[in-house]
Design an enzyme around this catalytic site. Structure first.
Site, PDB file in Angstrom:
ATOM      1  N   GLY A  38       0.776  -1.245   0.000  1.00  0.00           N
ATOM      2  CA  GLY A  38       0.000   0.000   0.000  1.00  0.00           C
ATOM      3  C   GLY A  38       0.800   1.284   0.000  1.00  0.00           C
ATOM      4  CG  ASP A  97      -7.695   0.285  10.533  1.00  0.00           C
ATOM      5  OD1 ASP A  97      -8.486   1.192  10.804  1.00  0.00           O
ATOM      6  OD2 ASP A  97      -8.045  -0.883  10.313  1.00  0.00           O
ATOM      7  CE  LYS A 125      -9.701   3.703   7.903  1.00  0.00           C
ATOM      8  NZ  LYS A 125     -10.258   2.360   7.660  1.00  0.00           N
ATOM      9  CG  PHE A 146     -12.279   0.039   3.638  1.00  0.00           C
ATOM     10  CD1 PHE A 146     -11.536  -0.680   4.563  1.00  0.00           C
ATOM     11  CD2 PHE A 146     -11.987  -0.102   2.287  1.00  0.00           C
ATOM     12  CE1 PHE A 146     -10.507  -1.528   4.146  1.00  0.00           C
ATOM     13  CE2 PHE A 146     -10.967  -0.951   1.866  1.00  0.00           C
ATOM     14  CZ  PHE A 146     -10.232  -1.662   2.797  1.00  0.00           C
ATOM     15  CB  VAL A 147      -9.929   5.419   2.312  1.00  0.00           C
ATOM     16  CG1 VAL A 147     -10.867   6.397   2.996  1.00  0.00           C
ATOM     17  CG2 VAL A 147      -8.764   5.054   3.234  1.00  0.00           C
ATOM     18  NE  ARG A 159      -2.373  -3.001  -4.033  1.00  0.00           N
ATOM     19  CZ  ARG A 159      -2.378  -3.151  -2.714  1.00  0.00           C
ATOM     20  NH1 ARG A 159      -2.249  -2.105  -1.931  1.00  0.00           N
ATOM     21  NH2 ARG A 159      -2.505  -4.346  -2.163  1.00  0.00           N
TER      22      ARG A 159
HETATM   23  P1  IMP Z   1      -3.473  -1.982  11.070  1.00  0.00           P
HETATM   24  O1  IMP Z   1      -2.491  -3.055  11.406  1.00  0.00           O
HETATM   25  O2  IMP Z   1      -4.859  -2.342  11.491  1.00  0.00           O
HETATM   26  O3  IMP Z   1      -3.066  -0.614  11.554  1.00  0.00           O
HETATM   27  O4  IMP Z   1      -3.609  -1.980   9.514  1.00  0.00           O
HETATM   28  C1  IMP Z   1      -2.828  -1.303   8.657  1.00  0.00           C
HETATM   29  C2  IMP Z   1      -3.048  -1.875   7.273  1.00  0.00           C
HETATM   30  O5  IMP Z   1      -4.425  -2.212   7.052  1.00  0.00           O
HETATM   31  C3  IMP Z   1      -2.731  -0.836   6.230  1.00  0.00           C
HETATM   32  O6  IMP Z   1      -1.394  -0.911   5.848  1.00  0.00           O
HETATM   33  C4  IMP Z   1      -3.659  -1.213   5.100  1.00  0.00           C
HETATM   34  O7  IMP Z   1      -3.053  -2.176   4.285  1.00  0.00           O
HETATM   35  C5  IMP Z   1      -4.847  -1.828   5.775  1.00  0.00           C
HETATM   36  N1  IMP Z   1      -5.965  -0.872   5.910  1.00  0.00           N
HETATM   37  C6  IMP Z   1      -6.458  -0.333   7.038  1.00  0.00           C
HETATM   38  N2  IMP Z   1      -7.477   0.511   6.799  1.00  0.00           N
HETATM   39  C7  IMP Z   1      -7.616   0.517   5.462  1.00  0.00           C
HETATM   40  C8  IMP Z   1      -8.509   1.227   4.569  1.00  0.00           C
HETATM   41  O8  IMP Z   1      -9.370   2.037   4.952  1.00  0.00           O
HETATM   42  N3  IMP Z   1      -8.341   0.966   3.247  1.00  0.00           N
HETATM   43  C9  IMP Z   1      -7.415   0.111   2.765  1.00  0.00           C
HETATM   44  N4  IMP Z   1      -6.559  -0.554   3.553  1.00  0.00           N
HETATM   45  C10 IMP Z   1      -6.669  -0.356   4.892  1.00  0.00           C
HETATM   46 MG    MG Z   2      -0.581  -1.893   4.204  1.00  0.00          MG
END
Ligand code: IMP
Ligand code: MG
Length: 170
Positions: A38, A97, A125, A146-147, A159
């Site tokens: 990403g 996230d 977020k 969700f984005v 992407r």
């Molecule tokens: P975390 O471990 O929950 O903080 O997740 C981080 C990863 O989740 C990011 O690198 C994204 O790949 C994915 N992610 C979290 N929220 C989104 C979203 O709104 N859109 C797309 N990918 C997301």
């Molecule tokens: Mg990611």
């Protein structure tokens, strides 16, 4: 699909972030370590917004599966090819996230004794946080939606969109 942050807003903010990272790291090289997949577009623009010399590395982490919610399970699927001991490191992420991914990765990297270790994320977020993460450079704080776009995917699609868009339930 609804535009949340335009391509133009993203570029303006990245110039500011680049200048901030330059200020904090007057001498390079800064190791910019992007989390696949990403962060690849953000990395490309951030590296070019900086004047301080950088070196580009990638790590792969799987935590998400193919849905919209975190599995809570984190695994390093691709490690660094280089040592970061004694170097200035900025981890480059698309979005923080739950915090599960970066909470894990920062623990792993801290053990490798970098000179400094910081995080740059395009999006944050904060409402969704489950694990603490200290983020130094944040592009935009966004609500719990969700984005996709600008590197972010839903099941590997979208992407390549230039804007960050909200993917609404159909
Ligand atoms: P975390 O471990 O929950 O903080 O997740 C981080 C990863 O989740 C990011 O690198 C994204 O790949 C994915 N992610 C979290 N929220 C989104 C979203 O709104 N859109 C797309 N990918 C997301
Ligand atoms: Mg990611």
């Amino acid at each position: 699909m609804r535009v949340l942050i335009t391509a133009e807003q993203i570029q303006t903010r990245i110039q500011e972030l680049g200048a901030e990272i330059d200020r904090d790291h007057p001498t390079g090289p800064v190791y910019l370590i992007a989390i696949l997949k990403g962060a690849f577009i953000f990395l490309a623009d951030l590296a070019r917004a900086m004047k301080t010399p950088s070196r580009i590395e990638f790590v792969g982490i799987s935590s998400y599966g193919r849905g919209k919610t975190s599995s809570g399970e984190v695994r390093l699927t691709k490690d660094l090819d280089v040592s970061i001991e004694g170097h200035d490191v900025v981890v480059v992420e698309d979005i923080v996230d739950s915090g599960v991914t970066l909470n894990y990765l920062m623990k792993v990297f801290a053990q490798r004794k970098p000179k400094s270790l910081r995080i740059a994320t395009l999006l944050d977020k904060p409402e969704r946080r489950q694990r603490p993460v200290e983020v130094h450079y944040v592009g935009f704080k966004i609500p719990d939606e969700f984005v996709v776009g600008y590197g972010l995917d839903y099941a590997e699609d979208y992407r390549n969109l230039r804007d960050v868009c909200v993917l609404e339930e159909s």
